[in-house]
Scaffold this motif. Structure first.
Motif, PDB file in Angstrom:
ATOM      1  N   ILE A  56       0.834  -5.335  11.662  1.00 52.29           N
ATOM      2  CA  ILE A  56       0.265  -6.033  10.164  1.00 52.29           C
ATOM      3  C   ILE A  56      -0.630  -5.107   9.103  1.00 52.29           C
ATOM      4  O   ILE A  56      -0.515  -5.249   8.063  1.00 52.29           O
ATOM      5  CB  ILE A  56      -0.829  -7.116  10.654  1.00 52.29           C
ATOM      6  CG1 ILE A  56       0.356  -8.266  11.475  1.00 52.29           C
ATOM      7  CG2 ILE A  56      -1.556  -7.806   9.692  1.00 52.29           C
ATOM      8  CD1 ILE A  56      -0.401  -9.263  12.231  1.00 52.29           C
ATOM      9  N   ASN A  57      -1.244  -4.349   9.918  1.00 53.96           N
ATOM     10  CA  ASN A  57      -2.250  -3.407   9.063  1.00 53.96           C
ATOM     11  C   ASN A  57      -1.407  -2.635   7.874  1.00 53.96           C
ATOM     12  O   ASN A  57      -1.827  -2.151   7.137  1.00 53.96           O
ATOM     13  CB  ASN A  57      -3.172  -2.564   9.919  1.00 53.96           C
ATOM     14  CG  ASN A  57      -4.240  -3.594  10.552  1.00 53.96           C
ATOM     15  OD1 ASN A  57      -4.438  -4.570  10.245  1.00 53.96           O
ATOM     16  ND2 ASN A  57      -4.960  -3.063  11.611  1.00 53.96           N
ATOM     17  N   VAL A  58      -0.265  -1.862   8.578  1.00 52.84           N
ATOM     18  CA  VAL A  58       0.494  -1.095   7.737  1.00 52.84           C
ATOM     19  C   VAL A  58       0.744  -2.057   6.639  1.00 52.84           C
ATOM     20  O   VAL A  58       0.934  -1.401   5.432  1.00 52.84           O
ATOM     21  CB  VAL A  58       1.661  -0.636   8.484  1.00 52.84           C
ATOM     22  CG1 VAL A  58       2.936   0.099   7.639  1.00 52.84           C
ATOM     23  CG2 VAL A  58       1.325   0.243   9.693  1.00 52.84           C
ATOM     24  N   GLU A  59       1.542  -3.217   6.809  1.00 49.39           N
ATOM     25  CA  GLU A  59       1.833  -3.871   5.706  1.00 49.39           C
ATOM     26  C   GLU A  59       0.796  -4.328   4.630  1.00 49.39           C
ATOM     27  O   GLU A  59       0.872  -4.355   3.554  1.00 49.39           O
ATOM     28  CB  GLU A  59       2.611  -5.110   6.101  1.00 49.39           C
ATOM     29  CG  GLU A  59       3.823  -5.014   6.832  1.00 49.39           C
ATOM     30  CD  GLU A  59       4.286  -6.300   7.516  1.00 49.39           C
ATOM     31  OE1 GLU A  59       4.259  -7.344   7.138  1.00 49.39           O
ATOM     32  OE2 GLU A  59       5.297  -6.099   8.435  1.00 49.39           O
ATOM     33  N   LEU A  60      -0.370  -4.509   5.177  1.00 46.04           N
ATOM     34  CA  LEU A  60      -1.422  -4.923   4.472  1.00 46.04           C
ATOM     35  C   LEU A  60      -2.115  -3.772   3.619  1.00 46.04           C
ATOM     36  O   LEU A  60      -2.486  -3.908   2.392  1.00 46.04           O
ATOM     37  CB  LEU A  60      -2.505  -5.562   5.365  1.00 46.04           C
ATOM     38  CG  LEU A  60      -2.258  -7.111   5.969  1.00 46.04           C
ATOM     39  CD1 LEU A  60      -3.397  -7.470   6.705  1.00 46.04           C
ATOM     40  CD2 LEU A  60      -2.413  -8.089   4.534  1.00 46.04           C
ATOM     41  N   LYS A  61      -2.137  -2.655   4.247  1.00 46.56           N
ATOM     42  CA  LYS A  61      -2.764  -1.659   3.505  1.00 46.56           C
ATOM     43  C   LYS A  61      -1.913  -1.283   2.333  1.00 46.56           C
ATOM     44  O   LYS A  61      -2.289  -0.988   1.448  1.00 46.56           O
ATOM     45  CB  LYS A  61      -2.682  -0.349   4.474  1.00 46.56           C
ATOM     46  CG  LYS A  61      -3.351   0.792   4.095  1.00 46.56           C
ATOM     47  CD  LYS A  61      -3.468   1.845   5.136  1.00 46.56           C
ATOM     48  CE  LYS A  61      -4.165   3.179   4.380  1.00 46.56           C
ATOM     49  NZ  LYS A  61      -4.360   4.261   5.293  1.00 46.56           N
ATOM     50  N   GLN A  62      -0.694  -1.257   2.496  1.00 43.94           N
ATOM     51  CA  GLN A  62       0.393  -1.031   1.358  1.00 43.94           C
ATOM     52  C   GLN A  62       0.414  -1.998   0.341  1.00 43.94           C
ATOM     53  O   GLN A  62       0.258  -1.714  -0.799  1.00 43.94           O
ATOM     54  CB  GLN A  62       2.023  -1.092   2.084  1.00 43.94           C
ATOM     55  CG  GLN A  62       2.941  -0.911   1.029  1.00 43.94           C
ATOM     56  CD  GLN A  62       4.274  -0.718   1.545  1.00 43.94           C
ATOM     57  OE1 GLN A  62       4.718  -0.848   2.744  1.00 43.94           O
ATOM     58  NE2 GLN A  62       5.361  -0.374   0.713  1.00 43.94           N
ATOM     59  N   ALA A  63       0.121  -3.175   0.622  1.00 45.27           N
ATOM     60  CA  ALA A  63       0.225  -4.273  -0.306  1.00 45.27           C
ATOM     61  C   ALA A  63      -1.267  -4.129  -1.133  1.00 45.27           C
ATOM     62  O   ALA A  63      -1.303  -4.317  -2.497  1.00 45.27           O
ATOM     63  CB  ALA A  63       0.167  -5.758   0.289  1.00 45.27           C
ATOM     64  N   ILE A  64      -2.479  -4.084  -0.490  1.00 43.93           N
ATOM     65  CA  ILE A  64      -3.582  -3.928  -1.165  1.00 43.93           C
ATOM     66  C   ILE A  64      -3.830  -2.603  -1.857  1.00 43.93           C
ATOM     67  O   ILE A  64      -4.276  -2.868  -3.010  1.00 43.93           O
ATOM     68  CB  ILE A  64      -4.614  -3.956   0.076  1.00 43.93           C
ATOM     69  CG1 ILE A  64      -4.789  -5.290   1.019  1.00 43.93           C
ATOM     70  CG2 ILE A  64      -6.084  -3.477  -0.457  1.00 43.93           C
ATOM     71  CD1 ILE A  64      -5.554  -5.188   2.239  1.00 43.93           C
ATOM     72  N   LEU A  65      -3.263  -1.492  -1.488  1.00 45.11           N
ATOM     73  CA  LEU A  65      -3.348  -0.225  -2.072  1.00 45.11           C
ATOM     74  C   LEU A  65      -2.599  -0.358  -3.380  1.00 45.11           C
ATOM     75  O   LEU A  65      -2.782   0.058  -4.577  1.00 45.11           O
ATOM     76  CB  LEU A  65      -3.031   1.041  -1.318  1.00 45.11           C
ATOM     77  CG  LEU A  65      -4.004   1.347  -0.188  1.00 45.11           C
ATOM     78  CD1 LEU A  65      -3.620   2.596   0.489  1.00 45.11           C
ATOM     79  CD2 LEU A  65      -5.585   1.377  -0.778  1.00 45.11           C
TER      80      LEU A  65
END
Length: 216
Positions: free
Chosen positions: A28-37
């Motif tokens: 989840i955090n890999v996907e969230l980090k990509q979307a947020i950045l």
């Protein structure tokens, strides 16, 4: 010999803070980090409590994908277990949660001023990335009675039955996958982040919205 006999103590009016680890957080955090950045590179964001950090608009549920929806559902499930409607009849819920959610990205030196979230019932924080620092960027929850409980004699504090002295604030170290929830009136802030990478978190407000009754 003391004149006080059979002294008892109890704790009243506690402030509830919930904590859980979201399953499958690494993915989840890999996907969230990509979307947020990606969003940060496209949008200047807004300024609220953030100092030197980036604060998205309250629309991450629209662009955060399935990963963000998973985090939001986890927040709802956690808070539901500790929410009671005194007016509910026949086990029929009268309220549903409307969620405001946004991302925070803190580079080295960034922080968040003390603030609360009026208009919401629960507020939650989910940690995506600790930014490479285990000793900074802590979420700080402040005793709602402070500074009133220190105004008369600042050096005195209450001691509990275990001998622990009263604290005016509690700090929580960011850990990817960790989520906390607390009453939205609770004052909180974020200490300056000193890691070399970005500290990334998601904040959410759970707002109680009355469920419309079907027309008869």
């Amino acid at each position: 010999m003391t004149t006080a006999q059979d002294v008892r103590s109890r704790t009243i009016f506690p402030t509830l803070v919930l904590e859980c680890t979201v399953p499958d957080a690494e993915r989840i955090n890999v996907e969230l980090k990509q979307a947020i950045l990606q969003k940060k590179s496209e949008d200047a964001g807004i300024h609220r409590s953030n100092f030197n950090g980036w604060h998205s608009k309250d629309d991450i549920l629209q662009w955060g994908g399935d990963a963000m929806r998973t985090v939001a559902v986890a927040a709802i499930e956690m808070c539901n277990g500790f929410t009671h409607d005194d007016g509910m009849k026949n086990d029929e819920p009268r309220f549903s949660w409307s969620i405001q959610a946004w991302a925070n990205v803190s580079q080295k030196g960034a922080s968040n001023q003390y603030h609360a979230h009026p208009g919401a019932f629960w507020s939650a924080v989910y940690f995506v990335d600790d930014g490479g620092s285990e000793n900074s960027g802590q979420l700080v929850l402040q005793d709602p009675r402070f500074p009133l409980n220190k105004m008369t004699v600042p050096d005195l504090s209450v001691r509990d039955t275990q001998g622990n002295r009263e604290r005016t604030e509690i700090s929580v170290t960011p850990k990817p996958g960790r989520m906390l929830a607390f009453p939205s009136w609770l004052t909180h802030g974020v200490r300056p982040h000193q890691g070399e990478q970005d500290r990334i978190s998601i904040a959410m407000n759970l707002i109680a919205s009355p469920i419309a009754k079907p027309a008869s």
